[in-house]
Design a protein around this motif. Structure first.
Motif, PDB file in Angstrom:
ATOM      1  N   TYR A 131     -63.744  50.832  73.772  1.00 29.25           N
ATOM      2  CA  TYR A 131     -63.429  51.323  72.420  1.00 29.25           C
ATOM      3  C   TYR A 131     -64.150  52.648  72.155  1.00 29.25           C
ATOM      4  CZ  TYR A 131     -63.289  51.484  67.306  1.00 29.25           C
ATOM      5  OH  TYR A 131     -63.104  51.874  66.005  1.00 29.25           O
ATOM      6  N   PHE A 177     -62.654  55.545  74.080  1.00 28.36           N
ATOM      7  CA  PHE A 177     -61.424  56.051  73.474  1.00 28.36           C
ATOM      8  C   PHE A 177     -61.721  56.958  72.282  1.00 28.36           C
ATOM      9  CE2 PHE A 177     -58.920  53.139  75.968  1.00 28.36           C
ATOM     10  CZ  PHE A 177     -57.631  53.640  75.930  1.00 28.36           C
ATOM     11  N   ASN A 178     -62.937  56.877  71.742  1.00 30.37           N
ATOM     12  CA  ASN A 178     -63.335  57.698  70.599  1.00 30.37           C
ATOM     13  C   ASN A 178     -62.371  57.514  69.426  1.00 30.37           C
ATOM     14  OD1 ASN A 178     -65.015  59.512  69.271  1.00 30.37           O
ATOM     15  ND2 ASN A 178     -63.642  61.220  69.718  1.00 30.37           N
ATOM     16  N   ILE A 179     -62.249  56.259  69.020  1.00 30.81           N
ATOM     17  CA  ILE A 179     -61.335  55.911  67.932  1.00 30.81           C
ATOM     18  C   ILE A 179     -62.148  55.543  66.699  1.00 30.81           C
ATOM     19  CG2 ILE A 179     -59.569  54.267  67.167  1.00 30.81           C
ATOM     20  CD1 ILE A 179     -58.873  53.878  70.124  1.00 30.81           C
ATOM     21  N   LYS A 180     -61.670  55.960  65.532  1.00 27.82           N
ATOM     22  CA  LYS A 180     -62.213  55.484  64.268  1.00 27.82           C
ATOM     23  C   LYS A 180     -61.119  54.674  63.579  1.00 27.82           C
ATOM     24  CE  LYS A 180     -65.384  59.351  63.434  1.00 27.82           C
ATOM     25  NZ  LYS A 180     -65.723  60.454  62.499  1.00 27.82           N
ATOM     26  N   THR A 181     -61.478  53.523  63.091  1.00 23.85           N
ATOM     27  CA  THR A 181     -60.469  52.702  62.446  1.00 23.85           C
ATOM     28  C   THR A 181     -61.133  51.681  61.549  1.00 23.85           C
ATOM     29  OG1 THR A 181     -58.558  51.283  62.816  1.00 23.85           O
ATOM     30  CG2 THR A 181     -60.403  51.024  64.328  1.00 23.85           C
ATOM     31  N   SER A 239     -61.820  62.988  66.898  1.00 22.06           N
ATOM     32  CA  SER A 239     -61.604  61.564  67.117  1.00 22.06           C
ATOM     33  C   SER A 239     -60.281  61.153  66.488  1.00 22.06           C
ATOM     34  CB  SER A 239     -62.749  60.742  66.533  1.00 22.06           C
ATOM     35  OG  SER A 239     -62.843  60.980  65.148  1.00 22.06           O
ATOM     36  N   THR A 240     -59.867  59.936  66.808  1.00 25.73           N
ATOM     37  CA  THR A 240     -58.586  59.436  66.323  1.00 25.73           C
ATOM     38  C   THR A 240     -58.824  58.415  65.230  1.00 25.73           C
ATOM     39  OG1 THR A 240     -57.608  59.736  68.486  1.00 25.73           O
ATOM     40  CG2 THR A 240     -56.466  58.270  66.993  1.00 25.73           C
ATOM     41  N   ILE A 252     -56.933  55.496  63.218  1.00 27.57           N
ATOM     42  CA  ILE A 252     -55.719  54.673  63.119  1.00 27.57           C
ATOM     43  C   ILE A 252     -55.822  53.913  61.798  1.00 27.57           C
ATOM     44  CG2 ILE A 252     -54.411  52.850  64.219  1.00 27.57           C
ATOM     45  CD1 ILE A 252     -55.816  53.489  66.813  1.00 27.57           C
ATOM     46  N   THR A 281     -53.175  60.658  68.429  1.00 30.53           N
ATOM     47  CA  THR A 281     -53.167  59.254  68.016  1.00 30.53           C
ATOM     48  C   THR A 281     -52.096  58.473  68.769  1.00 30.53           C
ATOM     49  OG1 THR A 281     -53.961  59.844  65.811  1.00 30.53           O
ATOM     50  CG2 THR A 281     -52.940  57.680  66.059  1.00 30.53           C
ATOM     51  N   LYS A 312     -53.198  57.866  72.438  1.00 32.34           N
ATOM     52  CA  LYS A 312     -54.240  56.842  72.552  1.00 32.34           C
ATOM     53  C   LYS A 312     -53.694  55.450  72.254  1.00 32.34           C
ATOM     54  CE  LYS A 312     -58.302  59.749  71.748  1.00 32.34           C
ATOM     55  NZ  LYS A 312     -59.541  59.929  70.974  1.00 32.34           N
ATOM     56  N   CYS A 313     -52.835  55.356  71.269  1.00 33.34           N
ATOM     57  CA  CYS A 313     -52.217  54.052  70.963  1.00 33.34           C
ATOM     58  C   CYS A 313     -51.346  53.573  72.124  1.00 33.34           C
ATOM     59  CB  CYS A 313     -51.387  54.154  69.689  1.00 33.34           C
ATOM     60  SG  CYS A 313     -52.377  54.286  68.187  1.00 33.34           S
TER      61      CYS A 313
END
Length: 606
Positions: free
Chosen positions: A22, A25-29, A88-89, A91, A269, A272-273
């Motif tokens: 996680y 992937f450098n995701i913010k959600t 960052s991404t 979602i 986005t 990455k998804c």
């Protein structure tokens, strides 16, 4: 120490690998999607980790503890040392907002917003109910009780934990057994099942988290999916806990749900998804063979939601190659391993038996009609999915669900649970068709905004740190009380074995022999005695019934057991077809001392 290592096994099974990836992937959600990603990736990655360690013949407590230590170091690095990358991404970037509507006016749009708001409330109530029900927290402390869970999925987990090799997996991939085996390996005990069973309890609530995660873009579809899934598969979950049918359904739906997170979002986005989605897609195939059918439809679903449509050709080709590699990496390893077992004669295939033998020589037309008469709800849902074939963005979701149900009707309709993979797809398709119809008629604009769980989302790192601190504080207490805790776990396991409905009377009688005849051994073909009875493990000799077994094989097995155990009391406990072999058994002086689900004999061993 069983409790400590059991909990550590749970953390490894569902959290640690996912937390690392996680962060990569450098995701913010929000917190709910964060949990979905972490758990889904952990299941997929742990499957391959277990396979690799088994192939190297180093799947043991020491190697797992070393792996967990390395993972904790990475997690601490990501949480507290590494600087946040600016790009960052998030979602999602598009959010619904019905909290800004202070009053519900009488025009059509506001009435629809009012309906959507309460659809969300109903889904959240269903999620809360499932979370505390026997399919959730109330199920903690239970064990595997029903046939396939005991004889197959958990048995293979025990095989992996004890011998690093599943005994005759019959073509089934081993993601679930691999995950179940992690607590067993860390505890170095395969008789306490509570922690492995607890992994099963994640799935019903997990499904509702997935449904909530896509509600923001597809509210009506999500509502109908939640209701259908709740009224059927979740209601049956307790009877099928430990089976692969519900998990493969959830992971398959998640693979599509992850694509929907990126729908109409920015390029980064969407990409990455897509990569998250193919990890979940590979895991779907690694749970059960049925998941492989989704691999065929998946490229069309990606196309339908325009995930790659705006990318340059060179980048698109690179992504497609990477996607294919990731899917193969997560979906196929266990199938390749199974082919190896077939080649060396350590596995068999049950494909013919499941697709033909289970139907008792019925024609395909008879199977089709019988499936409709037995489970009309499945057929009706399939018919309701047909309009989705004519709705853009829904065509291939609907096509997958309908195709799967047709295959199920002809080949696998001897059991309704085999249809579970298609259920959320068909329900979502029905809802999406309805939603498209409503939006096209009322010109509803998606401007809703949810804010529940926002506080938790903002402070994920703090909550994780708090959890780790509590765990570290409790460790000395758990270690100090480990003997008492271990004894309590063993006693609870034995009580749960006695509570298995179709096993308790026979099992109680046989268990009493531990008091009246403490040195006895028992020869049996009963799988429940073999795979659930911890107290009998060192005195039980098992004969596996199959179509090639003969009376001579049974007699020779009994003779050899008697020779190897001179002067010990010997009992035979046979059920079903093996009972017939005793009619000609040479031990004429064998005495029937109990007759229940099976028959218990006392043998004169001289």
């Amino acid at each position: 120490m069983l409790l400590l290592y059991g909990l550590l096994g749970l953390i490894q099974a569902i959290l640690l690998p996912g937390l690392i990836i996680y962060n990569l992937f450098n995701i913010k959600t929000r917190f709910n999607i964060f949990l979905i990603i972490v758990i889904g990736i952990s299941l997929a990655v742990n499957s391959n980790i277990v396979l690799l360690l088994c192939l190297l013949n180093v799947y043991n407590k020491s190697s797992l503890l070393l792996l967990i230590l390395i993972e904790f170091i990475f997690i601490i690095y990501f949480l507290f040392i590494k600087k946040k990358i600016k790009e960052s991404t998030f979602i999602y970037l598009n959010k619904f907002n019905y909290d800004n509507n202070n009053e519900i006016s009488k025009n059509t749009n506001d009435r629809f917003l009012y309906i959507v708001k309460y659809c969300h409330l109903v889904i959240f109530i269903l999620f809360a109910y499932v979370l505390v029900s026997p399919a959730g927290l109330a199920g903690l402390g239970e064990i595997f009780k029903f046939a396939d869970a005991v004889f197959s999925w958990n048995r293979w987990a025990v095989d992996l934990a004890t011998t690093n090799k599943p005994v005759n997996p019959m073509g089934y991939p081993q993601l679930l057994p691999a995950i179940f085996s992690i607590p067993y390996v860390l505890m170095e005990d395969v008789w306490v099942q509570f922690f492995s069973y607890a992994i099963c309890l994640i799935f019903p609530s997990y499904m509702f988290l997935i449904i909530l995660s896509i509600f923001e873009k597809f509210p009506i579809s999500s509502f109908i999916t939640a209701v259908v899934v709740f009224l059927w598969p979740v209601q049956k979950f307790v009877h099928y806990a430990g089976y692969a049918d519900f998990p493969v359904s959830i992971m398959g739906f998640l693979a599509t749900g992850a694509l929907l997170w990126g729908y109409k979002e920015n390029e980064i986005t969407r990409i990455k998804c897509l990569f998250l989605s193919v990890i979940f897609l590979g895991a779907t195939g690694a749970i059960k063979q049925a998941g492989l059918l989704l691999l065929i439809f998946f490229p069309f679903i990606v196309y339908e939601f325009s995930i790659l449509s705006s990318l340059k050709r060179n980048l698109k080709v690179k992504i497609i190659i990477a996607v294919a590699f990731i899917t193969i990496f997560f979906a196929l390893p266990w199938y390749i391993y199974y082919q190896y077992l077939l080649k060396i004669g350590q596995a068999t295939s049950n494909f013919q038996a499941l697709t033909q033998g289970m139907h008792e020589n019925r024609t395909y037309l008879e199977r089709f009609l019988l499936s409709i008469s037995r489970w009309p709800g499945i057929f009706i849902l399939c018919i309701l999915g047909i309009p989705g074939l004519f709705v853009r963005e829904n065509r291939f979701i609907s096509a997958f669900g309908i195709t799967y149900i047709v295959i199920w009707m002809f080949f696998y309709s001897y059991d309704a649970r085999n249809s579970y993979l298609a259920i959320p797809f068909l329900a979502f398709s029905v809802g999406l068709s309805l939603q498209k119809f409503i939006l096209s008629h009322y010109n509803f604009v998606n401007n809703l905004n949810f804010n529940f769980l926002i506080y938790i989302n903002k402070h994920k790192s703090k909550f994780l740190l708090l959890f780790l601190i509590i765990f570290i504080i409790l460790m000395p207490i758990i270690i100090y009380k480990s003997d008492n805790i271990d004894n309590s776990l063993y006693k609870r396991q034995d009580r749960k074995v006695l509570s298995i409905n179709f096993n308790d009377r026979d099992y109680k009688f046989i268990s009493n022999l531990l008091v009246t005849d403490p040195n006895f051994i028992i020869i049996t073909n009963d799988q429940f005695l073999k795979f659930t009875s911890r107290n009998l493990k060192n005195r039980l000799y098992y004969i596996e019934y199959n179509t090639s077994i003969t009376m001579n094989i049974v007699n020779n097995y009994i003779d050899n057991t008697l020779i190897n155990n001179p002067n010990k009391p010997v009992y035979l406990y046979f059920t079903d077809k093996l009972q017939n072999f005793l009619n000609d058994k040479k031990f004429i002086d064998s005495t029937i001392i109990f007759n229940g689900r099976g028959t218990l004999y006392k043998v004169n061993n001289k």
